[in-house]
Design a protein around this motif. Sequence first.
Motif, PDB file in Angstrom:
ATOM      1  N   ALA A  72       1.763  28.174 -43.085  1.00 49.17           N
ATOM      2  CA  ALA A  72       2.642  28.115 -41.929  1.00 49.17           C
ATOM      3  C   ALA A  72       3.817  29.057 -42.134  1.00 49.17           C
ATOM      4  CB  ALA A  72       3.148  26.680 -41.745  1.00 49.17           C
ATOM      5  N   PRO A  73       4.182  29.837 -41.119  1.00 52.33           N
ATOM      6  CA  PRO A  73       5.301  30.757 -41.280  1.00 52.33           C
ATOM      7  C   PRO A  73       6.576  29.987 -41.562  1.00 52.33           C
ATOM      8  CG  PRO A  73       4.658  30.561 -38.979  1.00 52.33           C
ATOM      9  CD  PRO A  73       3.606  29.870 -39.783  1.00 52.33           C
ATOM     10  N   SER A  74       7.370  30.543 -42.449  1.00 51.21           N
ATOM     11  CA  SER A  74       8.609  29.868 -42.817  1.00 51.21           C
ATOM     12  C   SER A  74       9.664  30.108 -41.749  1.00 51.21           C
ATOM     13  CB  SER A  74       9.107  30.377 -44.169  1.00 51.21           C
ATOM     14  OG  SER A  74       9.395  31.776 -44.097  1.00 51.21           O
ATOM     15  N   THR A  75      10.568  29.164 -41.665  1.00 49.91           N
ATOM     16  CA  THR A  75      11.692  29.251 -40.744  1.00 49.91           C
ATOM     17  C   THR A  75      12.962  29.270 -41.575  1.00 49.91           C
ATOM     18  OG1 THR A  75      10.461  28.013 -39.061  1.00 49.91           O
ATOM     19  CG2 THR A  75      12.848  28.107 -38.817  1.00 49.91           C
ATOM     20  N   PRO A  76      13.908  30.133 -41.230  1.00 50.59           N
ATOM     21  CA  PRO A  76      15.144  30.171 -42.026  1.00 50.59           C
ATOM     22  C   PRO A  76      15.770  28.788 -42.151  1.00 50.59           C
ATOM     23  CG  PRO A  76      15.087  31.982 -40.452  1.00 50.59           C
ATOM     24  CD  PRO A  76      13.919  31.102 -40.130  1.00 50.59           C
ATOM     25  N   LEU A  77      16.398  28.554 -43.277  1.00 50.88           N
ATOM     26  CA  LEU A  77      17.056  27.268 -43.484  1.00 50.88           C
ATOM     27  C   LEU A  77      18.151  27.076 -42.438  1.00 50.88           C
ATOM     28  CD1 LEU A  77      17.470  27.109 -47.374  1.00 50.88           C
ATOM     29  CD2 LEU A  77      15.901  25.790 -45.963  1.00 50.88           C
ATOM     30  N   PRO A  78      18.237  25.892 -41.882  1.00 49.73           N
ATOM     31  CA  PRO A  78      19.330  25.639 -40.932  1.00 49.73           C
ATOM     32  C   PRO A  78      20.656  25.521 -41.673  1.00 49.73           C
ATOM     33  CG  PRO A  78      18.131  23.615 -41.369  1.00 49.73           C
ATOM     34  CD  PRO A  78      17.386  24.711 -42.097  1.00 49.73           C
ATOM     35  N   VAL A  79      21.725  25.704 -40.951  1.00 46.03           N
ATOM     36  CA  VAL A  79      23.064  25.507 -41.526  1.00 46.03           C
ATOM     37  C   VAL A  79      23.439  24.042 -41.299  1.00 46.03           C
ATOM     38  CG1 VAL A  79      25.482  26.181 -41.450  1.00 46.03           C
ATOM     39  CG2 VAL A  79      23.686  27.890 -41.051  1.00 46.03           C
ATOM     40  N   LEU A  80      23.579  23.328 -42.395  1.00 43.15           N
ATOM     41  CA  LEU A  80      23.921  21.905 -42.325  1.00 43.15           C
ATOM     42  C   LEU A  80      25.319  21.676 -42.884  1.00 43.15           C
ATOM     43  CD1 LEU A  80      20.573  20.216 -43.471  1.00 43.15           C
ATOM     44  CD2 LEU A  80      21.370  20.638 -41.137  1.00 43.15           C
ATOM     45  N   TYR A  81      25.948  20.621 -42.400  1.00 44.07           N
ATOM     46  CA  TYR A  81      27.302  20.266 -42.839  1.00 44.07           C
ATOM     47  C   TYR A  81      27.315  18.809 -43.270  1.00 44.07           C
ATOM     48  CZ  TYR A  81      28.644  24.546 -40.391  1.00 44.07           C
ATOM     49  OH  TYR A  81      28.740  25.846 -39.975  1.00 44.07           O
ATOM     50  N   SER A  82      28.079  18.563 -44.303  1.00 46.84           N
ATOM     51  CA  SER A  82      28.341  17.193 -44.715  1.00 46.84           C
ATOM     52  C   SER A  82      29.698  16.808 -44.121  1.00 46.84           C
ATOM     53  CB  SER A  82      28.379  17.092 -46.244  1.00 46.84           C
ATOM     54  OG  SER A  82      28.755  15.796 -46.649  1.00 46.84           O
ATOM     55  N   CYS A  83      29.679  15.786 -43.275  1.00 50.61           N
ATOM     56  CA  CYS A  83      30.886  15.403 -42.554  1.00 50.61           C
ATOM     57  C   CYS A  83      31.309  13.983 -42.957  1.00 50.61           C
ATOM     58  CB  CYS A  83      30.660  15.465 -41.047  1.00 50.61           C
ATOM     59  SG  CYS A  83      30.194  17.121 -40.453  1.00 50.61           S
ATOM     60  N   GLN A  84      32.617  13.773 -42.946  1.00 52.11           N
ATOM     61  CA  GLN A  84      33.168  12.443 -43.246  1.00 52.11           C
ATOM     62  C   GLN A  84      33.830  11.901 -41.988  1.00 52.11           C
ATOM     63  OE1 GLN A  84      36.213  12.315 -46.274  1.00 52.11           O
ATOM     64  NE2 GLN A  84      35.784  10.159 -46.733  1.00 52.11           N
ATOM     65  N   GLU A 120       8.233  21.330 -37.947  1.00 54.20           N
ATOM     66  CA  GLU A 120       9.494  22.058 -38.063  1.00 54.20           C
ATOM     67  C   GLU A 120      10.059  21.953 -39.474  1.00 54.20           C
ATOM     68  OE1 GLU A 120      11.902  20.266 -35.087  1.00 54.20           O
ATOM     69  OE2 GLU A 120      10.887  21.257 -33.395  1.00 54.20           O
ATOM     70  N   LEU A 121      10.019  20.765 -40.022  1.00 52.11           N
ATOM     71  CA  LEU A 121      10.563  20.562 -41.367  1.00 52.11           C
ATOM     72  C   LEU A 121       9.716  21.272 -42.421  1.00 52.11           C
ATOM     73  CD1 LEU A 121      11.551  16.793 -41.066  1.00 52.11           C
ATOM     74  CD2 LEU A 121      13.117  18.727 -41.334  1.00 52.11           C
ATOM     75  N   GLN A 122       8.389  21.274 -42.257  1.00 54.05           N
ATOM     76  CA  GLN A 122       7.527  21.981 -43.202  1.00 54.05           C
ATOM     77  C   GLN A 122       7.843  23.470 -43.210  1.00 54.05           C
ATOM     78  OE1 GLN A 122       3.588  20.866 -41.903  1.00 54.05           O
ATOM     79  NE2 GLN A 122       3.426  19.203 -43.385  1.00 54.05           N
ATOM     80  N   ALA A 123       8.068  24.045 -42.028  1.00 51.59           N
ATOM     81  CA  ALA A 123       8.389  25.476 -41.943  1.00 51.59           C
ATOM     82  C   ALA A 123       9.722  25.769 -42.612  1.00 51.59           C
ATOM     83  CB  ALA A 123       8.415  25.919 -40.480  1.00 51.59           C
ATOM     84  N   LEU A 134      11.135  23.878 -45.074  1.00 53.02           N
ATOM     85  CA  LEU A 134      11.009  23.597 -46.514  1.00 53.02           C
ATOM     86  C   LEU A 134      10.221  24.673 -47.245  1.00 53.02           C
ATOM     87  CD1 LEU A 134      10.395  19.740 -46.411  1.00 53.02           C
ATOM     88  CD2 LEU A 134      12.352  20.917 -47.435  1.00 53.02           C
ATOM     89  N   ALA A 135       9.481  25.522 -46.495  1.00 50.91           N
ATOM     90  CA  ALA A 135       8.754  26.619 -47.151  1.00 50.91           C
ATOM     91  C   ALA A 135       9.724  27.565 -47.856  1.00 50.91           C
ATOM     92  CB  ALA A 135       7.922  27.383 -46.121  1.00 50.91           C
ATOM     93  N   ASN A 136      10.979  27.631 -47.414  1.00 54.48           N
ATOM     94  CA  ASN A 136      11.975  28.461 -48.068  1.00 54.48           C
ATOM     95  C   ASN A 136      12.539  27.809 -49.327  1.00 54.48           C
ATOM     96  OD1 ASN A 136      12.549  30.807 -46.057  1.00 54.48           O
ATOM     97  ND2 ASN A 136      12.529  28.990 -44.777  1.00 54.48           N
ATOM     98  N   CYS A 137      12.189  26.550 -49.514  1.00 52.59           N
ATOM     99  CA  CYS A 137      12.685  25.835 -50.688  1.00 52.59           C
ATOM    100  C   CYS A 137      11.664  25.807 -51.817  1.00 52.59           C
ATOM    101  CB  CYS A 137      13.079  24.394 -50.296  1.00 52.59           C
ATOM    102  SG  CYS A 137      14.329  24.308 -48.985  1.00 52.59           S
ATOM    103  N   GLY A 138      10.455  26.371 -51.559  1.00 55.80           N
ATOM    104  CA  GLY A 138       9.417  26.320 -52.587  1.00 55.80           C
ATOM    105  C   GLY A 138       8.862  24.926 -52.783  1.00 55.80           C
ATOM    106  N   ARG A 139       8.826  24.157 -51.721  1.00 57.22           N
ATOM    107  CA  ARG A 139       8.316  22.777 -51.827  1.00 57.22           C
ATOM    108  C   ARG A 139       7.134  22.577 -50.915  1.00 57.22           C
ATOM    109  NH1 ARG A 139      14.085  19.398 -51.801  1.00 57.22           N
ATOM    110  NH2 ARG A 139      15.104  20.672 -53.370  1.00 57.22           N
TER     111      ARG A 139
END
Length: 216
Positions: free
Chosen positions: A84-96, A206-209, A211-216
Motif C-alpha cells: 500500500a502506498p505510504s502517506t506522509p505522517l500527520p502532524v499531531l499535537y499533545s494538548c493539555q 488510512e492508518l496502515q498507509a 504507519l508505513a513511514n514508521c517501518g511497522r
Amino acid sequence: MTALHSLLSGCLLLAVIAPAAAGTVYKCTGAGGAVTYQDAPCPRTQQQQAIHLVDTQPTQPAPQPQEAAPDAAAPAPPPSAQPAPSTPLPVLYSCQRATDGKIYLSRNGDPQPYQAPFGVLGAVQAPLASVYGPGGGGGASAPELNRGKVTSGLVANNYVWVQDVCRELGPEETCDALQDEYDDNEHKLKQAFKSERAPFEQREAELQAQLANCGR
C-alpha cells in the motif's frame, strides 16, 4: 511400315524422355534409314542428330517452411501484490486541557478558547467571604455590603475564557500515537457488526498507509 514404325517409336521415346527432364536426345539414323532415339550419342557408324529438349512442366515451387502457428496468448500473470502506498505522517499535537489538566491528542495545535466555570480551574483556594467579610484583610466598603455579600460560590460560578496548551509531537511520538489508534480501531472493527464495519475499515487503511513511514 518400317519407316512409320521407326517414327512412331521415336515419338513414343520422346514422350517418355521429355517429361522426365530437360536435356539432349540423340536421333540415330543407321543403314537402310532405320531411325532410333537415345539419350547417349549414336555409334560412329550411324548419322547423329542432337535434339535439345526443353522442360515444359511447370516448375514446382520449393515448399516454404510453414510458420509455426502463434501460440494462444498466454494469460498475463496476476499482478504481484503491491504494498500500500505510504502517506506522509500527520502532524499531531499533545494538548493539555485547561479545565482538568487531562492530556489528549489533536491535529490542531491552536485550539479555540472556550468558556469554563471559574470554580473548576482550582483558582479559588479560600472562601472569598472570609476575604471580604468582617475581619478580612481586603475589607469591604458600605456600597458593596449594601449590594449583597460576595461569596466564593458567587465567583466560582462565573465563566472565564480559557485555552488548552498544545505541543507538536516528534516522529517517534507520532508513530506511537498512530499505533495506539490503529490497535484501538482494530478492536472496534472486530467488535462491530458487518453493517457497521465500513468506517472502521476505511480508517484501518488510512492508518496502515501512515504507519508505513514508521517501518511497522
